[in-house]
Motif scaffolding. Structure first.
Motif, short mmCIF file in Angstrom:
data_model
loop_
_atom_site.label_atom_id
_atom_site.label_comp_id
_atom_site.label_asym_id
_atom_site.label_seq_id
_atom_site.Cartn_x
_atom_site.Cartn_y
_atom_site.Cartn_z
N LEU A 164 0.84 -1.19 0.00
CA LEU A 164 0.00 0.00 0.00
C LEU A 164 0.87 1.24 0.00
N MET A 165 0.52 2.22 -0.81
CA MET A 165 1.18 3.53 -0.85
C MET A 165 0.10 4.58 -0.80
N ALA A 166 0.14 5.49 0.20
CA ALA A 166 -0.91 6.50 0.35
C ALA A 166 -0.28 7.84 0.69
N ASP A 167 -1.05 8.92 0.38
CA ASP A 167 -0.56 10.29 0.64
C ASP A 167 -1.73 11.11 1.09
N VAL A 168 -1.72 11.53 2.37
CA VAL A 168 -2.75 12.40 2.90
C VAL A 168 -2.37 13.84 2.57
N ALA A 169 -3.32 14.59 2.08
CA ALA A 169 -3.03 15.99 1.73
C ALA A 169 -2.57 16.73 2.97
N GLY A 170 -1.47 17.50 2.82
CA GLY A 170 -0.91 18.24 3.94
C GLY A 170 0.04 17.38 4.77
N HIS A 171 0.32 17.89 5.98
CA HIS A 171 1.22 17.15 6.88
C HIS A 171 0.94 17.61 8.28
N GLY A 172 1.57 17.04 9.23
CA GLY A 172 1.33 17.38 10.61
C GLY A 172 0.43 16.38 11.28
N ILE A 173 -0.20 16.82 12.39
CA ILE A 173 -0.98 15.91 13.22
C ILE A 173 -2.18 15.34 12.46
N GLN A 174 -2.90 16.22 11.76
CA GLN A 174 -4.09 15.75 11.05
C GLN A 174 -3.73 14.68 10.02
N ALA A 175 -2.66 14.94 9.24
CA ALA A 175 -2.25 13.95 8.24
C ALA A 175 -1.82 12.66 8.91
N ALA A 176 -1.14 12.77 10.05
CA ALA A 176 -0.69 11.57 10.75
C ALA A 176 -1.87 10.75 11.25
N LEU A 177 -2.90 11.44 11.74
CA LEU A 177 -4.08 10.71 12.21
C LEU A 177 -4.80 10.01 11.06
N MET A 178 -4.84 10.70 9.90
CA MET A 178 -5.46 10.06 8.74
C MET A 178 -4.69 8.81 8.35
N MET A 179 -3.36 8.92 8.45
CA MET A 179 -2.53 7.77 8.13
C MET A 179 -2.80 6.63 9.11
N ALA A 180 -3.00 6.96 10.38
CA ALA A 180 -3.28 5.94 11.38
C ALA A 180 -4.63 5.26 11.10
N MET A 181 -5.58 6.05 10.64
CA MET A 181 -6.89 5.48 10.30
C MET A 181 -6.75 4.51 9.14
N ALA A 182 -5.89 4.86 8.15
CA ALA A 182 -5.67 3.96 7.02
C ALA A 182 -5.04 2.66 7.50
N LYS A 183 -4.12 2.76 8.43
CA LYS A 183 -3.49 1.57 8.99
C LYS A 183 -4.51 0.68 9.68
N SER A 184 -5.41 1.30 10.44
CA SER A 184 -6.43 0.53 11.15
C SER A 184 -7.38 -0.16 10.19
N ALA A 185 -7.72 0.58 9.11
CA ALA A 185 -8.61 -0.05 8.12
C ALA A 185 -7.93 -1.24 7.49
N LEU A 186 -6.61 -1.14 7.27
CA LEU A 186 -5.88 -2.24 6.67
C LEU A 186 -5.82 -3.45 7.61
N LEU A 187 -5.63 -3.16 8.90
CA LEU A 187 -5.52 -4.25 9.87
C LEU A 187 -6.86 -4.94 10.10
N LEU A 188 -7.96 -4.23 9.89
CA LEU A 188 -9.27 -4.80 10.15
C LEU A 188 -9.77 -5.68 9.01
N ASN A 189 -9.06 -5.70 7.88
CA ASN A 189 -9.48 -6.52 6.74
C ASN A 189 -8.45 -7.60 6.49
N ASP A 190 -8.77 -8.82 6.83
CA ASP A 190 -7.83 -9.92 6.69
C ASP A 190 -7.64 -10.34 5.24
N SER A 191 -8.58 -9.93 4.37
CA SER A 191 -8.52 -10.37 2.97
C SER A 191 -7.82 -9.36 2.09
N ALA A 192 -7.03 -8.47 2.68
CA ALA A 192 -6.41 -7.40 1.90
C ALA A 192 -5.46 -7.96 0.85
#
Length: 941
Positions: free
Chosen positions: A755-783
């Motif tokens: 997986l390669m992703a890019d959240v617009a901007g940077h800083g805390i908000q972008a980091a949290l978005m990235m964390a949400m993407a990670k959680s979505a990835l971990l919650l799907n075993d069929s990825a």
């Protein structure tokens, strides 16, 4: 301009201080040279008298005993004198037995008389040095022998005249022989080995032999000055002076004759001093100004050297700080510099004023002590009249006690007893008691010096006759001595009065005794003292009454003999000082004794004490003590000022410099990412509040650091090595927390999803978005087997976020690799992958799609990709495309393709290193997160 003024002002103050300092130093140096020149000029004046000069020359050669060479050594001495002074000297030598040494003597006639001459001269020498030459009968003792020896000593010589070579050093000289003739001066000395009589030729009379010799010896002795003899009548100099010196000397001599101050006797190159030698000749001292120095040049030179040293120091410091941190950039250093400058300027002004004030007070102290000394000497001199009055009163009491109300016969009987009483109490030189016939009833038994019986008898007889005369028949005294004696009687009666006879001054006392028989004057009492003896007795009385102190010393010097009382061997310059006072009047100067102790000497000639020069020496430490008190007060003021400065410095440091340092340390901790550091700022002011704000920021940064650590833990830490592919990735965030995200997932069947992703901007908000993407990835075993499912889950998540206040978006793509090696691409608005073959051919795969967050039920389709062995696929964020160089030109897709081609390496890790290095060379600064993921197809073995 401001810095220039700040630099120039202290330099001007320093220049003023230096000018004042060198003015005082050059003034002291000038006075020192004037004193030195004055001593040499006085010596010239002394040597202008031939008798004193040749005495010094002969004494230098013949005042010591012979060594082992004996007569040969005398021949060397005589030859040296005759060589230095051709035609001047002739000698008669005697050995220790009194025999004439014919080989050395120029006159060997009348051997018997020469032996007698030696005996007489040696006796005169011994009597003179024993002090017996002032006693009564000294002349009578030698008159008979002297008449026999006048052919060797001159027709007009007297026993008293022969004593001159043996007197005290201040007045010792050759004795005068002939007013005319071939021999003008004579000199005698006797040692344990030999005796010598030297004659000085009349050819040197008035030739200034001594001053000329001294001038020659002084040339080069003192580099700072030159000495000349000035012929006032002919307006010529000896030796001749070059350049304009001769003209300048004559001009300044004219000013000197018009009583110009010493400070005005100068030319462009010299200062001048003059000393009269005789009626025609003058001694001149020319002091070079260059030896003293120009005040402006000295001050300017030292200031220039100081400025040059400061500039060199600044240059060295500048060179050093080119490669080291410059502390002057620190606000704390600048504050300290401003504080030091504001303290330095008043301190410099205070130093200038204090230094000048101290020097002025030192001069004033010298003037005050000199004035006090002159007042003391004047007071001593004025007391002499009272001393004479008291002594006369005491004598009157003795006369009244012993001789009053007595008959003439009784007075004759009591005369000897009265005389003994007077001699025991008052120690006169001569005492005479004359009856009405003028006869001395003591028969000259109490007369030492004044023995002219005819003059005394005539005067006494006439005075008594005149005083006893009837009113109706006045007695007229005879003309001459008696008349003058009578005229002075009212001033001298029952009083002490100066009395001069044959150039010798006495103190005389005169009294009359009335006979009890007829109440008429029957006897005249005359008492005489040498003036210098009375002066010395008075001075001893004054010295005895003075409080004993080692801080002040009194001296009396007699002009006639040069003798100083009390003895002064420990102060070698005192005799020269009294000679200066004798010639120049009241003076003062510093003298140094044999122990190095400095005295302030003040001297003046007496008025009542006409035969003497009075001198008082004041310990120079008294002056220094007064100045020292003032210095201590100034230093105490400096001490208090230092305490005030330290207090101000403490306040400045505590309330400004230390808080600024604490703030700077906090900033350094932030730079070093030590977010646990806290600033200790107890002050409740602007700086304190700023410190608290920085502490709060550090707390936030610490939390951000924790979040960054968590974010970094969400990313894979290692590369992925599959059967057919090798995957490696690297990211560089613009800030501590970035918005780029990549991840590797491999299931149990060895299916992989990248997986390669890019959240617009940077800083805390972008980091949290990235964390949400990670959680979505971990919650799907069929990825891995179903990448479309994870893409849809991410899209639904961002669709939900877009309905809230969060307006950011995220692009992304998944590379799916099956266990069989098939590879496909799912894209959501992300940059198209870049493919580079082993031959460095660049291709791209376009799969256009919208970013995540649009259409919740949106479907994502995979796109198969073909990769040959050795091919490399690069996934990247848009930060590499949008980076700009220093000219503002963005890299873009083509630029990135060229960059990838130029950086190609078969080793993916080195390839990543090359890409980041190339990026650093291109980009002026990082404006976005940069991420690369490389997937390389392995070669088939």
């Amino acid at each position: 301009m401001l810095y220039f003024c700040l630099a120039v002002f202290p330099l001007l103050m320093l220049y003023v201080e230096l000018v004042r300092y060198f003015e005082l130093e050059t003034g002291a140096r000038r006075s020192e040279l004037y004193q030195l020149a004055g001593r040499e000029l006085l010596k010239l004046s002394e040597y202008a008298e031939d008798a004193r000069f040749f005495h010094a020359v002969l004494k230098n050669e013949f005042s010591t005993d012979l060594h082992s060479q004996g007569e040969q050594e005398l021949k060397v001495r005589v030859a040296r004198l005759k060589n230095d002074y051709p035609g001047v000297f002739s000698f008669i030598f005697w050995d220790r037995n009194g025999d004439v040494m014919t080989s050395l003597s120029d006159d060997t006639r009348y051997n018997f008389l020469l032996r007698k001459l030696n005996l007489m001269l040696d006796a005169v020498r011994l009597d003179t040095r024993a002090g017996r030459h002032v006693e009564a009968g000294f002349g009578d003792k030698y008159n008979r022998d002297l008449r026999m020896l006048r052919q060797f000593l001159g027709p007009f010589i007297t026993p008293e005249g022969l004593t001159r070579p043996f007197l005290d050093a201040g007045i010792a000289a050759c004795f005068q022989m002939h007013a005319r003739g071939d021999r003008t001066l004579g000199w005698y000395e006797s040692t344990s080995n030999y005796s010598v009589l030297a004659y000085v030729s009349a050819e040197v009379r008035g030739a200034l032999t001594g001053p000329r010799k001294l001038c020659q010896s002084l040339q080069g002795k003192w580099p700072e000055m030159s000495f000349y003899l000035l012929d006032e009548r002919e307006a010529e100099l000896e030796p001749s002076a070059g350049g304009t010196v001769s003209k300048d000397i004559l001009i300044n001599f004219g000013k000197f004759k018009k009583l110009a101050p010493r400070e005005h006797l100068e030319s462009d190159s010299h200062f001048y001093a003059f000393q009269k030698l005789n009626e025609r000749w003058w001694g001149v001292a020319a002091i070079e100004k260059s030896s003293i120095g120009n005040v402006a040049s000295l001050a300017g030179g030292l200031l220039a050297r100081t400025v040059m040293a400061a500039l060199i120091l600044l240059f060295v410091a500048g060179c050093y700080f080119l490669v080291h941190d410059n502390p002057l950039h620190s606000v704390r250093v600048k504050l300290a510099s401003v504080f030091a400058y504001t303290i330095f300027i008043p301190a410099l002004v205070f130093g200038v004023v204090a230094f000048d004030y101290l020097k002025q007070q030192e001069k004033q102290a010298v003037s005050e002590y000199s004035a006090r000394s002159f007042q003391l000497l004047t007071s001593i001199d004025s007391q002499f009249k009272g001393y004479l009055h008291d002594r006369a009163t005491e004598i009157n009491l003795v006369v009244e006690k012993i001789l009053a109300d007595k008959s003439a016969e009784e007075v004759n009987k009591l005369a000897a007893s009265f005389s003994n009483t007077i001699f025991s109490q008052f120690a006169p030189d001569t005492l005479v008691i004359a009856d009405n016939s003028g006869k001395d009833i003591l028969n000259a038994e109490y007369a030492r010096t004044l023995k002219d019986d005819h003059l005394r008898k005539n005067a006494a007889e006439e005075l008594i006759a005149y005083l006893n005369a009837d009113k109706d028949k006045l007695h007229l005294p005879s003309k001459g001595v008696a008349e003058g004696f009578l005229l002075s009687f009212p001033l001298n009666y029952r009083r002490l009065l100066p009395f001069t006879l044959s150039s010798t001054t006495f103190i005389s006392y005169l009294n009359l005794v009335r006979s009890s028989d007829d109440n008429r004057f029957s006897h005249l009492i005359q008492i005489f003292w040498h003036e210098k003896d009375v002066h010395l007795a008075f001075f001893r009385q004054i010295a005895a009454k003075s409080v004993a102190s080692n801080r002040q010393r009194l001296f009396i010097s007699f002009i006639e003999t040069g003798k100083i009382w009390p003895q002064n061997e420990d102060i070698p310059g005192l005799a020269a000082f009294t000679e200066k006072v004798r010639q120049q009047g009241p003076s003062y100067e510093k003298l140094t004794d044999c122990n190095g102790k400095v005295w302030l000497a003040a001297g003046q000639a007496g008025t009542g004490l006409g035969s003497a020069i009075l001198t008082v020496l004041v310990d120079h430490e008294l002056l220094q003590r007064d100045v020292g008190r003032l210095t201590n007060r100034i230093w105490s003021l400096v001490g208090w000022s230092v305490l005030v400065i330290l207090s101000l410095l403490y306040i400045l440091g505590h309330y400004l410099i230390m808080p600024i340092k604490a703030l700077a340390d906090g900033v350094d901790m932030v730079r070093n990412k030590n977010y646990s550091y806290r600033i200790s700022m107890p002050q409740d002011n602007e700086l304190g509040r700023l410190g608290h704000s920085i502490d709060e920021s550090l707390e936030n940064l610490q939390e951000l650091e924790i979040a960054r650590t968590v974010q970094e833990s969400l990313l894979p830490q290692d590369s992925l090595d599959l059967a057919s592919y090798f995957v490696v990735a690297r990211t560089r965030s613009m800030t501590s927390m970035g918005g780029d995200y990549y991840d590797f997932i491999v299931d149990s069947d060895n299916n992989a999803a990248i997986l390669m992703a890019d959240v617009a901007g940077h800083g805390i908000q972008a980091a949290l978005m990235m964390a949400m993407a990670k959680s979505a990835l971990l919650l799907n075993d069929s990825a891995c087997s179903e990448p479309e499912v994870i893409m849809s889950a991410l899209n639904r998540t961002f669709c939900t976020l877009r309905k809230s206040s969060i307006t950011t978006m995220m692009t992304g793509q998944i590379i799916s690799i099956s266990c069989t090696g098939a590879i496909s691409l799912l894209n959501a608005g992300h940059c198209p992958p870049l493919f580079i073959s082993s031959s460095r051919e660049i291709t791209t795969v376009c799969n256009h799609a919208l970013p995540f967050g649009f259409a919740p039920r949106r479907k994502f389709e995979s796109m198969p990709i073909a990769m040959s062995a050795g091919d490399i696929m690069i996934l990247y964020s848009d930060g590499i495309l949008e980076c700009a160089n220093r000219q503002g030109r963005m890299l873009g897709e083509e630029g990135f393709a060229d960059l990838a081609r130029n950086c190609y390496d078969t080793d993916c890790t080195r390839y990543l290193d090359n890409l980041f290095n190339a990026y650093d060379r291109w980009a002026a600064s990082q404006q976005d997160d940069i991420t690369f993921v490389m997937i390389r197809r392995k070669e088939v073995k």
